[in-house]
Motif scaffolding. Structure first.
Motif, mmCIF file in Angstrom:
data_model
loop_
_atom_site.group_PDB
_atom_site.id
_atom_site.type_symbol
_atom_site.label_atom_id
_atom_site.label_comp_id
_atom_site.label_asym_id
_atom_site.label_seq_id
_atom_site.Cartn_x
_atom_site.Cartn_y
_atom_site.Cartn_z
ATOM 1 N N LEU A 167 11.408 48.182 13.412
ATOM 2 C CA LEU A 167 10.101 48.839 13.286
ATOM 3 C C LEU A 167 10.285 50.088 12.436
ATOM 4 C CD1 LEU A 167 8.846 48.498 16.971
ATOM 5 C CD2 LEU A 167 8.760 46.827 15.119
ATOM 6 N N ASP A 168 9.748 50.077 11.229
ATOM 7 C CA ASP A 168 10.041 51.129 10.263
ATOM 8 C C ASP A 168 9.612 52.523 10.714
ATOM 9 O OD1 ASP A 168 11.068 49.258 8.416
ATOM 10 O OD2 ASP A 168 9.048 48.768 7.758
ATOM 11 N N ASN A 169 8.454 52.613 11.340
ATOM 12 C CA ASN A 169 7.898 53.944 11.600
ATOM 13 C C ASN A 169 7.757 54.290 13.080
ATOM 14 O OD1 ASN A 169 6.000 51.921 11.767
ATOM 15 N ND2 ASN A 169 4.304 53.143 11.008
ATOM 16 N N LEU A 170 8.542 53.649 13.943
ATOM 17 C CA LEU A 170 8.470 53.997 15.367
ATOM 18 C C LEU A 170 8.931 55.429 15.604
ATOM 19 C CD1 LEU A 170 7.851 52.982 18.232
ATOM 20 C CD2 LEU A 170 10.258 52.364 18.431
ATOM 21 N N LYS A 171 9.941 55.879 14.854
ATOM 22 C CA LYS A 171 10.417 57.261 15.013
ATOM 23 C C LYS A 171 9.304 58.251 14.684
ATOM 24 C CE LYS A 171 15.366 56.451 14.168
ATOM 25 N NZ LYS A 171 15.326 55.010 13.949
ATOM 26 N N PHE A 172 8.494 57.935 13.661
ATOM 27 C CA PHE A 172 7.378 58.801 13.310
ATOM 28 C C PHE A 172 6.352 58.849 14.446
ATOM 29 C CE2 PHE A 172 8.200 57.827 8.588
ATOM 30 C CZ PHE A 172 9.009 58.944 8.483
ATOM 31 N N ILE A 173 6.066 57.701 15.032
ATOM 32 C CA ILE A 173 5.086 57.653 16.123
ATOM 33 C C ILE A 173 5.593 58.460 17.312
ATOM 34 C CG2 ILE A 173 4.038 56.107 17.831
ATOM 35 C CD1 ILE A 173 3.850 54.020 15.585
ATOM 36 N N CYS A 201 12.963 28.774 19.937
ATOM 37 C CA CYS A 201 12.757 30.103 19.342
ATOM 38 C C CYS A 201 12.871 31.147 20.444
ATOM 39 C CB CYS A 201 11.396 30.183 18.660
ATOM 40 S SG CYS A 201 11.112 31.735 17.808
ATOM 41 N N HIS A 202 13.933 31.933 20.417
ATOM 42 C CA HIS A 202 14.240 32.897 21.472
ATOM 43 C C HIS A 202 14.013 34.314 20.963
ATOM 44 C CE1 HIS A 202 16.206 29.414 23.332
ATOM 45 N NE2 HIS A 202 16.730 29.195 22.128
ATOM 46 N N ILE A 203 13.237 35.081 21.708
ATOM 47 C CA ILE A 203 12.876 36.453 21.326
ATOM 48 C C ILE A 203 13.612 37.434 22.215
ATOM 49 C CG2 ILE A 203 10.979 38.044 20.877
ATOM 50 C CD1 ILE A 203 10.640 35.443 19.363
ATOM 51 N N GLY A 204 14.219 38.470 21.626
ATOM 52 C CA GLY A 204 14.915 39.482 22.413
ATOM 53 C C GLY A 204 14.779 40.858 21.796
ATOM 54 N N ARG A 205 15.138 41.856 22.578
ATOM 55 C CA ARG A 205 15.131 43.238 22.077
ATOM 56 C C ARG A 205 16.545 43.780 22.086
ATOM 57 N NH1 ARG A 205 13.149 48.778 24.897
ATOM 58 N NH2 ARG A 205 13.072 50.079 23.031
ATOM 59 N N LEU A 206 16.968 44.320 20.951
ATOM 60 C CA LEU A 206 18.301 44.903 20.862
ATOM 61 C C LEU A 206 18.327 46.317 21.408
ATOM 62 C CD1 LEU A 206 19.443 43.657 17.336
ATOM 63 C CD2 LEU A 206 19.823 42.626 19.571
ATOM 64 N N GLY A 207 17.142 46.968 21.434
ATOM 65 C CA GLY A 207 17.058 48.354 21.888
ATOM 66 C C GLY A 207 16.369 49.207 20.848
ATOM 67 N N GLY A 208 15.851 50.364 21.266
ATOM 68 C CA GLY A 208 15.211 51.276 20.323
ATOM 69 C C GLY A 208 14.081 50.607 19.577
ATOM 70 N N ASP A 209 14.181 50.588 18.256
ATOM 71 C CA ASP A 209 13.126 50.009 17.418
ATOM 72 C C ASP A 209 13.545 48.667 16.822
ATOM 73 O OD1 ASP A 209 15.053 50.911 15.704
ATOM 74 O OD2 ASP A 209 13.784 52.350 14.643
ATOM 75 N N GLU A 210 14.457 47.961 17.493
ATOM 76 C CA GLU A 210 14.999 46.723 16.945
ATOM 77 C C GLU A 210 14.797 45.529 17.876
ATOM 78 O OE1 GLU A 210 18.596 48.449 14.153
ATOM 79 O OE2 GLU A 210 19.040 47.925 16.234
ATOM 80 N N ILE A 252 12.376 42.900 8.080
ATOM 81 C CA ILE A 252 13.047 41.771 8.716
ATOM 82 C C ILE A 252 14.168 41.261 7.814
ATOM 83 C CG2 ILE A 252 12.763 39.460 9.687
ATOM 84 C CD1 ILE A 252 9.765 40.135 10.021
ATOM 85 N N GLY A 253 15.357 41.152 8.387
ATOM 86 C CA GLY A 253 16.488 40.569 7.678
ATOM 87 C C GLY A 253 16.826 39.212 8.274
ATOM 88 N N ILE A 254 17.155 38.245 7.420
ATOM 89 C CA ILE A 254 17.372 36.870 7.878
ATOM 90 C C ILE A 254 18.743 36.382 7.422
ATOM 91 C CG2 ILE A 254 16.442 34.522 7.918
ATOM 92 C CD1 ILE A 254 13.780 35.836 6.830
ATOM 93 N N ALA A 255 19.524 35.851 8.362
ATOM 94 C CA ALA A 255 20.824 35.234 8.047
ATOM 95 C C ALA A 255 20.971 33.978 8.893
ATOM 96 C CB ALA A 255 21.968 36.204 8.316
ATOM 97 N N CYS A 256 21.731 32.997 8.376
ATOM 98 C CA CYS A 256 21.774 31.680 9.007
ATOM 99 C C CYS A 256 23.209 31.200 9.236
ATOM 100 C CB CYS A 256 21.058 30.650 8.129
ATOM 101 S SG CYS A 256 19.414 31.163 7.564
#
Length: 567
Positions: A167-173, A201-210, A252-256
């Motif tokens: 999330l690019d601007n979460l720090k600003f918010i 399709c599995h959704i997870g949170r890494l922490g912070g804004d990621e 969003i970065g994508i690697a396979c």
């Protein structure tokens, strides 16, 4: 006490054992060689919910109709066959509870069963497991759980992709509003992402804004189409904790696997690297990993490390660009511009290192370092040349919303004895820059002290009118986009004239930036804009060059406005 056979004859000792069996906290019952109930204690009777008179003599399947084909029946059969004890935990649906069960074969056939209700313990363990594998804010799987999912897919030989979302601007918010608002955005993002989750399709949170998405591949699937679905989540604004709304941008970065790598650890790094590449595009964007991006990642890591260390002797310096007024003959101020000649990477673009400083949380450290140099310069020019014009200093949104930074800023002014009238705080009109009580307090403190407030790049953002009503603005700097359109686009000229009239009507100072052509100067003068900044007059100069060209000229004489010594 009803019993067909004395307990002593069943192989468990004297009849007095009944007293022991009735007083213990475990449930207990005996099954004979025909799997019929031969004895049951009161604890077991209460647990099953039937009187012992209804149980004794009946087969275990009569009492437990759901037993057939169950794991519990298999355990009973194993004990009968192996003549060995079995001890295990079992969930019994008929009771909706977990039990710890111990089955002991008897010498003359049949078995003794001890059991204990451990449902509360199991549910607590489940909560602890959830805590260990779930993000406490969103409830999504956390980094540990997502890693396990990826490892499992890899072990199964499946192809899958990592979508690394920042999330690019979460720090600003967080800075402009508060962390409650930021948390609400994170929860809302999680909820929107969950709408895309399914069995592969599995959704997870890494922490912070990621966040992270692990998606199993299908034949002929287009990953860019799924990436577009992810970006679509961010098209609509998010509601903050105080019911205001804000747009959130995501990169969003994508690697396979196995296309980019066969190693899971590399996959995460590659996806993150691609995410930083996507950040180079303004607004929501995605990027697929490419090997050449590793060079950019290494470059970024080096910049971050440099910013986190001592900045003395690190190559930072600043230039100053003159602001010209009086029809093009007087110096009315300067803008201070940060520059970095990195000891390894050489000259860096401010756009690059300022962005890294913002994202790495080192922007306050960097700005404070540069302010020491600016304030020393101002005091030196005051002493030698009677310097008496404003120096404009750019401040990012996160700095403007940082009261700790401003406390240090004001203390630094006192330390160097800088008159507030010689400073101008310049803020940029970004979409992220919205009303905030903290920002307002900091800007009001500046104005109360006598520091001027200017808004840069005015006219291009969606919120320009609200800026004028919400913030204590003294000066408007018209964005160069409109200046470049002079003589080329009638609509842009009409907007430019309206902006000039607007600034005049609210009694704001007005400056045109990016002035490069004589026809631009003539148009602006004609419409009463007479303060300019741009290459037509001068480029940003090193301090020594500016001093030689402007301050050492004999016409300076300590005056507030200096006649320009044209080359």
């Amino acid at each position: 006490m009803e019993s067909k056979t004395p307990l002593a004859d069943r192989g468990i000792g004297s009849i007095t054992a009944e007293t022991v069996l009735e007083s213990m906290t475990d449930g207990f019952y005996l099954l004979d060689e025909y799997m019929k109930f031969d004895y049951i204690n009161e604890i077991a009777e209460n647990a099953i919910g039937m009187r012992r008179s209804e149980i004794l003599g009946k087969s275990v399947r009569e009492v437990f109709p759901d037993l057939q084909g169950s794991n519990l029946e298999k355990q009973y059969q194993r004990v009968l066959q192996t003549k060995a004890c079995e001890e295990f935990d079992e969930y019994l649906g008929v009771f909706d509870a977990w039990f710890h069960i111990k089955v002991i074969p008897l010498k003359r056939g049949g078995m003794a069963i001890f059991f204990q209700n451990i449902d509360q313990q199991k549910r607590l363990e489940g909560k602890l497991t959830d805590f260990a594998y779930s993000d406490d804010l969103t409830g999504l799987p956390n980094r540990r759980k997502m890693t396990e999912i990826a490892v499992s897919l890899k072990q199964q030989g499946k192809k899958f992709s990592f979508f690394y979302i920042n999330l690019d601007n979460l720090k600003f918010i967080n800075a402009l509003y508060n962390y409650s608002s930021g948390d609400k955005v994170v929860v809302s993002v999680a909820e929107r992402l969950q709408t895309l989750a399914d069995s592969r399709c599995h959704i997870g949170r890494l922490g912070g804004d990621e966040f992270i998405v692990v998606r199993e591949s299908e034949p002929a699937e287009r990953l860019d189409e799924f990436a577009e679905k992810l970006l679509e989540i961010f098209r609509e604004p998010f509601v903050l904790a105080d019911f205001q709304t804000a747009y959130v941008s995501a990169s969003i970065g994508i690697a396979c696997i196995p296309f980019d790598t066969g190693r899971l650890r590399e996959l995460v790094v590659f996806a993150e690297t691609a995410m930083y590449e996507a950040k180079k595009n303004r607004g929501p964007s995605y990027s697929f990993y490419r090997p050449k991006m590793n060079v950019n990642r290494e470059r970024r890591v080096l910049i971050e490390k440099s910013l986190m260390s001592s900045l003395e002797g690190s190559g930072f310096y600043f230039t100053v660009q003159p602001q010209i007024s009086g029809g093009g003959i007087n110096l009315s101020g300067i803008e201070v511009l940060a520059r970095w000649n990195h000891p390894v990477l050489g000259e860096l673009s401010p756009l690059e290192f300022i962005e890294v400083a913002e994202q790495s949380g080192t922007i306050a450290h960097l700005t404070t370092h540069l302010l020491h140099g600016v304030f020393r310069m101002i005091k030196d020019w005051e002493a030698r040349y009677g310097w008496d014009v404003k120096a404009a200093i750019n401040m990012t949104p996160s700095l403007l919303a940082n009261p700790v930074f401003f406390e240090g800023f004001f203390n630094l002014m006192e330390q160097y004895g800088i008159r507030p009238g010689l400073l101008e705080v310049e803020l940029t009109e970004h979409a992220e820059m919205a009303y905030s009580e903290t920002t307002m307090r900091n800007l009001e403190l500046c104005r109360e002290k006598g520091i001027s407030i200017a808004i840069d790049d005015f006219g291009t953002g969606f919120s320009m009118i609200s800026y004028l009503t919400q913030f204590p603005i003294n000066k408007i700097k018209i964005d160069r986009y409109f200046i470049r359109k002079i003589g080329e686009d009638a609509k842009s000229e009409a907007i430019l004239k309206s902006l000039i009239q607007l600034a005049q009507s609210i009694q704001c100072e007005l400056l045109a930036e990016g002035v490069e052509r004589p026809e631009e100067v003539e148009f602006l003068k004609k419409h009463s804009c007479t303060v300019f900044q741009g290459y037509y007059y001068d480029k940003p100069l090193r301090v020594e060059g500016f001093e030689t060209k402007y301050l050492q000229h004999e016409l300076f004489g300590g005056k507030k406005n200096i006649q320009i010594p044209w080359d």
